[in-house]
Write an enzyme that holds these catalytic residues in place. Structure first.
Site, PDB file in Angstrom:
ATOM      1  N   GLU A   1      -4.595  49.767   1.851  1.00  0.00           N
ATOM      2  CA  GLU A   1      -4.668  48.008   2.227  1.00  0.00           C
ATOM      3  C   GLU A   1      -5.884  47.713   2.887  1.00  0.00           C
ATOM      4  O   GLU A   1      -6.098  48.383   3.929  1.00  0.00           O
ATOM      5  CB  GLU A   1      -3.602  47.923   3.034  1.00  0.00           C
ATOM      6  CG  GLU A   1      -3.182  46.182   3.296  1.00  0.00           C
ATOM      7  CD  GLU A   1      -1.880  46.065   4.151  1.00  0.00           C
ATOM      8  OE1 GLU A   1      -1.905  46.690   5.233  1.00  0.00           O
ATOM      9  OE2 GLU A   1      -1.305  45.124   3.923  1.00  0.00           O
TER      10      GLU A   1
ATOM     11  N   CYS B   1       0.076  40.063   3.670  1.00  0.00           N
ATOM     12  CA  CYS B   1       1.020  41.171   3.445  1.00  0.00           C
ATOM     13  C   CYS B   1       0.871  41.275   2.082  1.00  0.00           C
ATOM     14  O   CYS B   1       1.123  42.464   1.425  1.00  0.00           O
ATOM     15  CB  CYS B   1       2.147  41.309   4.004  1.00  0.00           C
ATOM     16  SG  CYS B   1       3.154  39.841   3.990  1.00  0.00           S
TER      17      CYS B   1
ATOM     18  N   GLU C   1       8.869  45.078   8.184  1.00  0.00           N
ATOM     19  CA  GLU C   1       7.907  44.480   7.080  1.00  0.00           C
ATOM     20  C   GLU C   1       6.581  44.880   7.284  1.00  0.00           C
ATOM     21  O   GLU C   1       5.802  44.510   8.323  1.00  0.00           O
ATOM     22  CB  GLU C   1       8.014  42.842   7.328  1.00  0.00           C
ATOM     23  CG  GLU C   1       9.392  42.368   7.116  1.00  0.00           C
ATOM     24  CD  GLU C   1       9.910  42.079   5.792  1.00  0.00           C
ATOM     25  OE1 GLU C   1       9.124  42.434   4.945  1.00  0.00           O
ATOM     26  OE2 GLU C   1      11.127  41.339   5.880  1.00  0.00           O
TER      27      GLU C   1
ATOM     28  N   LYS D   1       7.388  39.398  21.164  1.00  0.00           N
ATOM     29  CA  LYS D   1       5.864  39.814  21.545  1.00  0.00           C
ATOM     30  C   LYS D   1       5.095  39.546  20.339  1.00  0.00           C
ATOM     31  O   LYS D   1       4.914  40.285  19.500  1.00  0.00           O
ATOM     32  CB  LYS D   1       6.122  41.410  21.780  1.00  0.00           C
ATOM     33  CG  LYS D   1       5.252  41.952  22.704  1.00  0.00           C
ATOM     34  CD  LYS D   1       3.594  41.921  22.412  1.00  0.00           C
ATOM     35  CE  LYS D   1       2.969  42.967  21.426  1.00  0.00           C
ATOM     36  NZ  LYS D   1       1.586  42.530  21.081  1.00  0.00           N
TER      37      LYS D   1
ATOM     38  N   GLY E   1       1.568  46.654  10.892  1.00  0.00           N
ATOM     39  CA  GLY E   1       0.884  47.983  10.084  1.00  0.00           C
ATOM     40  C   GLY E   1       1.807  48.921  10.143  1.00  0.00           C
ATOM     41  O   GLY E   1       2.557  49.234  10.838  1.00  0.00           O
TER      42      GLY E   1
HETATM   43  P1  NAD Z   1      -0.156  45.710  14.067  1.00  0.00           P
HETATM   44  O1  NAD Z   1       0.555  46.749  13.552  1.00  0.00           O
HETATM   45  O2  NAD Z   1      -1.440  46.114  14.527  1.00  0.00           O
HETATM   46  O3  NAD Z   1       0.595  44.909  14.911  1.00  0.00           O
HETATM   47  C1  NAD Z   1       1.591  44.299  14.841  1.00  0.00           C
HETATM   48  C2  NAD Z   1       2.369  43.893  16.289  1.00  0.00           C
HETATM   49  O4  NAD Z   1       2.814  45.324  16.863  1.00  0.00           O
HETATM   50  C3  NAD Z   1       1.280  43.238  17.384  1.00  0.00           C
HETATM   51  O5  NAD Z   1       2.305  42.600  17.938  1.00  0.00           O
HETATM   52  C4  NAD Z   1       1.127  44.371  18.437  1.00  0.00           C
HETATM   53  O6  NAD Z   1       0.610  44.084  19.580  1.00  0.00           O
HETATM   54  C5  NAD Z   1       2.256  45.331  18.012  1.00  0.00           C
HETATM   55  N1  NAD Z   1       1.984  46.669  18.629  1.00  0.00           N
HETATM   56  C6  NAD Z   1       1.133  47.564  18.457  1.00  0.00           C
HETATM   57  N2  NAD Z   1       1.174  48.620  18.720  1.00  0.00           N
HETATM   58  C7  NAD Z   1       2.495  48.578  19.274  1.00  0.00           C
HETATM   59  C8  NAD Z   1       3.301  49.721  19.611  1.00  0.00           C
HETATM   60  N3  NAD Z   1       2.985  50.925  20.020  1.00  0.00           N
HETATM   61  N4  NAD Z   1       4.565  49.284  19.757  1.00  0.00           N
HETATM   62  C9  NAD Z   1       5.176  48.321  19.590  1.00  0.00           C
HETATM   63  N5  NAD Z   1       4.464  47.180  19.233  1.00  0.00           N
HETATM   64  C10 NAD Z   1       2.977  47.582  19.154  1.00  0.00           C
HETATM   65  O7  NAD Z   1      -0.355  44.667  12.801  1.00  0.00           O
HETATM   66  P2  NAD Z   1      -1.320  43.653  12.754  1.00  0.00           P
HETATM   67  O8  NAD Z   1      -2.759  44.281  12.667  1.00  0.00           O
HETATM   68  O9  NAD Z   1      -1.225  42.569  13.690  1.00  0.00           O
HETATM   69  O10 NAD Z   1      -0.977  42.863  11.310  1.00  0.00           O
HETATM   70  C11 NAD Z   1      -1.574  43.389  10.055  1.00  0.00           C
HETATM   71  C12 NAD Z   1      -0.605  44.407   9.251  1.00  0.00           C
HETATM   72  O11 NAD Z   1       0.780  43.594   9.241  1.00  0.00           O
HETATM   73  C13 NAD Z   1      -0.808  44.331   8.105  1.00  0.00           C
HETATM   74  O12 NAD Z   1      -0.719  45.776   7.858  1.00  0.00           O
HETATM   75  C14 NAD Z   1       0.123  43.569   7.209  1.00  0.00           C
HETATM   76  O13 NAD Z   1       0.445  43.929   5.787  1.00  0.00           O
HETATM   77  C15 NAD Z   1       1.336  43.703   8.068  1.00  0.00           C
HETATM   78  N6  NAD Z   1       2.323  42.343   7.489  1.00  0.00           N
HETATM   79  C16 NAD Z   1       3.281  42.439   6.921  1.00  0.00           C
HETATM   80  C17 NAD Z   1       4.047  41.213   6.456  1.00  0.00           C
HETATM   81  C18 NAD Z   1       5.330  41.305   5.810  1.00  0.00           C
HETATM   82  O14 NAD Z   1       5.881  40.487   5.725  1.00  0.00           O
HETATM   83  N7  NAD Z   1       5.357  42.421   5.080  1.00  0.00           N
HETATM   84  C19 NAD Z   1       3.527  40.203   6.876  1.00  0.00           C
HETATM   85  C20 NAD Z   1       2.360  40.074   7.572  1.00  0.00           C
HETATM   86  C21 NAD Z   1       1.609  41.259   7.924  1.00  0.00           C
END
Ligand code: NAD
Length: 493
Positions: A385, A286, A252, A177, A231
């Site tokens: 962050e 991240c 992650e 997804k 996140g």
């Molecule tokens: P997000 O948490 O908003 O979304 C991530 C994914 O989760 C998306 O595909 C989203 O559609 C899905 N999602 C959202 N709500 C959901 C739910 N209720 N149930 C299941 N899936 C759901 O994150 P983002 O804004 O896309 O990315 C930014 C965040 O990701 C930042 O906090 C960043 O630090 C983190 N990140 C971490 C790493 C790592 O390797 N540690 C790498 C990249 C990004």
């Protein structure tokens, strides 16, 4: 402008959502819609998970040897290499990352598949030196079942590769997804996986929003493992969903990584490292080195030189080879950055540069490289962050003070240490509570190197030699060697 239409990949077929609903993906450099994708609901997720379960149970996938799975992964890596320019252009357009960055990332992407391909047939169990002479036992690594891969928008291909490759190497099937803001390259990846020869249903992609499509997938009872990158707030939903059927989890999450610069460091390198840490990828990383801890003696010089370098950063179209910083990937992310910058100003952090949108032709979501000076590590801008090009710099006097500030964070994803003192480098590498430590470098990535966080940066590790094990169940098999009848059934053997 005509929108490019994408379909989802379920059971080897390309489909629209059963409801017929779609959503648009916007180009961050123009804020204009460029693609239209299916908005999958519960019924589509059901189809995808059922297809993945059928494929998992199928003789076709089960009877493929681990060596043959490795060959399929190798072929997928080769196909990615053949299609690298297309994938790099697509990802740059979809999430606004610089083409020079997406070319770099896609250029390296095959390594994740080639490296993991080599691990597929090295999942050796063990024979156990039992203390019971009449019994013999061995262990076997088996696949878990249907995996859900939930991907954010900032580096979709890379963050998918480190889930997809080990999941397939171990013999699982997967439903991906991708983020609603950047799905296009993951659909292309699924197309290449089928071209490589993975049977229908082994790799599926559903597109749609997090709270609907993502939540339907993560709470599905047939999903046995969830590999999530995103996140912390979303992760809490995912953890709750996993509680329904105790799906295994890897998380992650975010970071507020300290980049610690000592007075004895090579200052030119450290400044490049600071820029790489926070202004590369417009800070949407991240592992962003968003907290700059700088030793007193060089503080003023460092800040002055960092500002001089950052002011030369060319902000512009991500598709332009000359650009060094592109836009924020989404309007929401721009709003988050603006909110945290306003909070920093209100709390009294000293703004050295930036703090506003960048003037670039068009309606794109560009933001200036920004630097705040803080006098306390407890200020919001030192703790939260931002996920944007906003650094917070603070001075320290001693190594102990730097270490205390580095560890005074809810996060623990990465840290940079800049010093020529070998003992100090190793002391801090030992004592800083983060999953990744970079000494005199920053933002280095390799298929061989595990990534993942301490504390609120999540749990589980991706990449590296143990990555495939995280997609396996361990089975213990007992064999009775004795010819004697089974002993007393009321006593544990
Ligand atoms: P997000 O948490 O908003 O979304 C991530 C994914 O989760 C998306 O595909 C989203 O559609 C899905 N999602 C959202 N709500 C959901 C739910 N209720 N149930 C299941 N899936 C759901 O994150 P983002 O804004 O896309 O990315 C930014 C965040 O990701 C930042 O906090 C960043 O630090 C983190 N990140 C971490 C790493 C790592 O390797 N540690 C790498 C990249 C990004």
């Amino acid at each position: 402008m005509t929108l490019v239409r994408f379909q989802m990949c379920i059971d080897g077929q390309w489909r629209d959502a059963q409801s017929g609903k779609t959503f648009d993906s916007l180009n961050p450099a123009t804020a204009q819609a460029w693609a239209q994708l299916p908005d999958a609901d519960e019924a589509d997720v059901e189809l995808a998970v059922q297809a993945a379960q059928r494929a998992f149970d199928s003789k076709e996938w089960r009877s493929i040897t681990a060596t043959a799975r490795g060959k399929l992964l190798r072929r997928l890596g080769d196909l990615i290499a053949e299609n690298k320019e297309h994938l790099a252009q697509l990802e740059s357009r979809d999430n606004g990352k610089l083409i020079r960055e997406t070319r770099g990332q896609v250029g390296y992407l095959p390594e994740f598949f080639h490296y993991t391909a080599g691990l597929a047939d090295k999942l050796e169990g063990g024979t156990l030196p039992l203390d019971k002479p009449d019994l013999f036992a061995y262990t076997v690594h088996e696949p878990i079942g249907v995996v859900a891969g939930i991907i954010p928008w900032n580096s979709p291909l890379y963050l998918t590769a480190i889930k997809l490759a080990p999941a397939l190497a171990a013999g699982n099937t997967i439903v991906l997804k991708p983020s609603e803001h950047a799905s296009a390259t993951i659909l292309e990846l699924a197309r290449l996986a089928h071209e490589a020869g993975f049977p229908p249903g082994v790799v599926n992609v559903v597109t749609g929003y997090g709270p609907s499509t993502g939540a339907a997938l993560t709470r599905h009872p047939l999903v046995r493992k969830i590999a999530f990158t995103g996140g912390a707030a979303t992760a809490r939903h995912v953890v709750r969903s996993s509680a329904e059927n105790f799906a295994k989890l890897s998380l992650e999450l975010g970071g507020k990584s300290p980049n610690i610069i000592f007075a004895d460091a090579d200052l030119d390198s450290a400044i490049n490292g600071a820029v790489a840490g926070i202004y590369a990828a417009s800070g949407q990383s991240c592992v962003a080195g968003s907290r700059l801890l700088v030793q007193d003696e060089i503080f003023d010089d460092f800040v002055e030189r960092l500002i001089a370098r950052a002011k030369r950063i060319r902000i512009g179209s991500p598709q332009d080879d000359a650009s060094e910083m592109g836009p924020m990937a989404t309007a929401q992310q721009l709003a988050v950055v603006e909110g945290l910058v306003a909070a920093a100003k209100a709390e009294g952090a000293k703004l050295h540069m930036g703090g506003k949108r960048a003037e670039v032709e068009g309606d794109g979501w560009f933001y200036e490289p920004t630097l705040f000076e803080c006098d306390s590590n407890s200020m919001t801008i030192m703790q939260e962050e931002v996920f944007g090009p906003v650094a917070a710099v603070i001075r320290f006097k001693t190594e102990e003070e730097a270490l205390a500030m580095a560890n005074d964070s809810q996060f623990g994803l990465a840290a940079g240490i800049w010093t020529r003192d070998l003992g100090r480098a190793h002391r801090l590498a030992r004592d800083v509570r983060s999953g990744i430590i970079w000494v005199n470098t920053y933002r280095a990535v390799s298929a061989m190197a595990p990534i993942g966080g301490f504390k609120n940066s999540g749990y589980g590790r991706e990449s590296g030699i143990d990555s495939v094990l995280a997609y396996t169940e361990l089975k213990t098999v007992w064999i009775n060697l004795s010819t004697a009848p089974m002993p007393d059934p009321f006593v544990m053997r």
